[in-house]
Scaffold this motif. Sequence first.
Motif, PDB file in Angstrom:
ATOM      1  N   UNK A  12     -13.520  82.307 -10.208  1.00 25.54           N
ATOM      2  CA  UNK A  12     -14.172  81.528 -11.252  1.00 25.54           C
ATOM      3  C   UNK A  12     -14.861  80.267 -10.744  1.00 25.54           C
ATOM      4  N   UNK A  13     -14.949  80.089  -9.431  1.00 28.24           N
ATOM      5  CA  UNK A  13     -15.610  78.881  -8.944  1.00 28.24           C
ATOM      6  C   UNK A  13     -16.337  79.130  -7.632  1.00 28.24           C
ATOM      7  N   UNK A  14     -17.124  78.182  -7.230  1.00 30.23           N
ATOM      8  CA  UNK A  14     -17.878  78.096  -5.986  1.00 30.23           C
ATOM      9  C   UNK A  14     -17.922  79.312  -5.084  1.00 30.23           C
ATOM     10  N   UNK A  15     -17.159  79.247  -4.010  1.00 34.59           N
ATOM     11  CA  UNK A  15     -17.184  80.283  -2.984  1.00 34.59           C
ATOM     12  C   UNK A  15     -16.713  81.622  -3.548  1.00 34.59           C
ATOM     13  N   UNK A  16     -15.643  81.607  -4.345  1.00 36.55           N
ATOM     14  CA  UNK A  16     -15.133  82.850  -4.930  1.00 36.55           C
ATOM     15  C   UNK A  16     -16.162  83.533  -5.814  1.00 36.55           C
ATOM     16  N   UNK A  17     -16.880  82.757  -6.595  1.00 27.78           N
ATOM     17  CA  UNK A  17     -17.927  83.313  -7.452  1.00 27.78           C
ATOM     18  C   UNK A  17     -19.068  83.895  -6.640  1.00 27.78           C
ATOM     19  N   UNK A  18     -19.469  83.187  -5.593  1.00 25.67           N
ATOM     20  CA  UNK A  18     -20.559  83.656  -4.742  1.00 25.67           C
ATOM     21  C   UNK A  18     -20.167  84.928  -3.997  1.00 25.67           C
ATOM     22  N   UNK A  19     -18.947  84.975  -3.506  1.00 27.87           N
ATOM     23  CA  UNK A  19     -18.464  86.168  -2.806  1.00 27.87           C
ATOM     24  C   UNK A  19     -18.400  87.350  -3.769  1.00 27.87           C
ATOM     25  N   UNK A  20     -17.930  87.105  -4.987  1.00 29.36           N
ATOM     26  CA  UNK A  20     -17.845  88.167  -5.992  1.00 29.36           C
ATOM     27  C   UNK A  20     -19.214  88.775  -6.265  1.00 29.36           C
ATOM     28  N   UNK A  21     -20.197  87.924  -6.439  1.00 26.69           N
ATOM     29  CA  UNK A  21     -21.559  88.396  -6.715  1.00 26.69           C
ATOM     30  C   UNK A  21     -22.127  89.163  -5.524  1.00 26.69           C
ATOM     31  N   UNK A  22     -21.903  88.656  -4.319  1.00 23.65           N
ATOM     32  CA  UNK A  22     -22.405  89.336  -3.120  1.00 23.65           C
ATOM     33  C   UNK A  22     -21.751  90.707  -2.951  1.00 23.65           C
ATOM     34  N   UNK A  23     -20.456  90.799  -3.197  1.00 21.27           N
ATOM     35  CA  UNK A  23     -19.760  92.083  -3.095  1.00 21.27           C
ATOM     36  C   UNK A  23     -20.286  93.072  -4.130  1.00 21.27           C
ATOM     37  N   UNK A  24     -20.485  92.593  -5.353  1.00 20.41           N
ATOM     38  CA  UNK A  24     -21.001  93.466  -6.413  1.00 20.41           C
ATOM     39  C   UNK A  24     -22.390  93.978  -6.058  1.00 20.41           C
ATOM     40  N   UNK A  25     -23.211  93.117  -5.501  1.00 17.72           N
ATOM     41  CA  UNK A  25     -24.565  93.536  -5.095  1.00 17.72           C
ATOM     42  C   UNK A  25     -24.527  94.540  -3.946  1.00 17.72           C
ATOM     43  N   UNK A  26     -23.423  94.542  -3.197  1.00 17.15           N
ATOM     44  CA  UNK A  26     -23.267  95.490  -2.091  1.00 17.15           C
ATOM     45  C   UNK A  26     -22.607  96.793  -2.537  1.00 17.15           C
ATOM     46  N   UNK A  27     -22.389  96.937  -3.833  1.00 17.98           N
ATOM     47  CA  UNK A  27     -21.856  98.184  -4.354  1.00 17.98           C
ATOM     48  C   UNK A  27     -20.366  98.231  -4.594  1.00 17.98           C
ATOM     49  N   UNK A  28     -19.697  97.101  -4.490  1.00 15.00           N
ATOM     50  CA  UNK A  28     -18.255  97.066  -4.727  1.00 15.00           C
ATOM     51  C   UNK A  28     -17.954  96.914  -6.213  1.00 15.00           C
ATOM     52  N   UNK A  29     -16.877  97.552  -6.659  1.00 13.32           N
ATOM     53  CA  UNK A  29     -16.271  97.235  -7.955  1.00 13.32           C
ATOM     54  C   UNK A  29     -15.424  96.006  -7.679  1.00 13.32           C
ATOM     55  N   UNK A  30     -15.639  94.935  -8.425  1.00 13.25           N
ATOM     56  CA  UNK A  30     -14.980  93.666  -8.131  1.00 13.25           C
ATOM     57  C   UNK A  30     -13.990  93.300  -9.230  1.00 13.25           C
ATOM     58  N   UNK A  31     -12.739  93.079  -8.831  1.00 14.05           N
ATOM     59  CA  UNK A  31     -11.721  92.551  -9.729  1.00 14.05           C
ATOM     60  C   UNK A  31     -11.771  91.033  -9.602  1.00 14.05           C
ATOM     61  N   UNK A  32     -12.185  90.366 -10.683  1.00 13.18           N
ATOM     62  CA  UNK A  32     -12.327  88.902 -10.698  1.00 13.18           C
ATOM     63  C   UNK A  32     -11.024  88.286 -11.183  1.00 13.18           C
TER      64      UNK A  32
END
Length: 69
Positions: A12-32
């Motif tokens: 829900x913040x900074x680095x974690x949010x950016x990593x989540x978005x990058x993983x999703x764009x790379x085709x990962x299902x992301x558990x936030x």
Amino acid sequence: MSHKYAVVTGANSGVGGAISLALARSGYFVALIGRNPERLDQIKAKIDAAGGVSQIFTVDLSTFSGIQA
């Protein structure tokens, strides 16, 4: 068919949010995972807009009950 999954704590913040978005764009299902549901919703909306897939888990992993959840 191979599926890729990622679990991101502090999503829900900074680095974690950016990593989540990058993983999703790379085709990962992301558990936030995070404590702030409003911020998690914002990250999920960005992932959805980018065509990714995610699910929100609002928990506080610094507590025993949060870890159990």
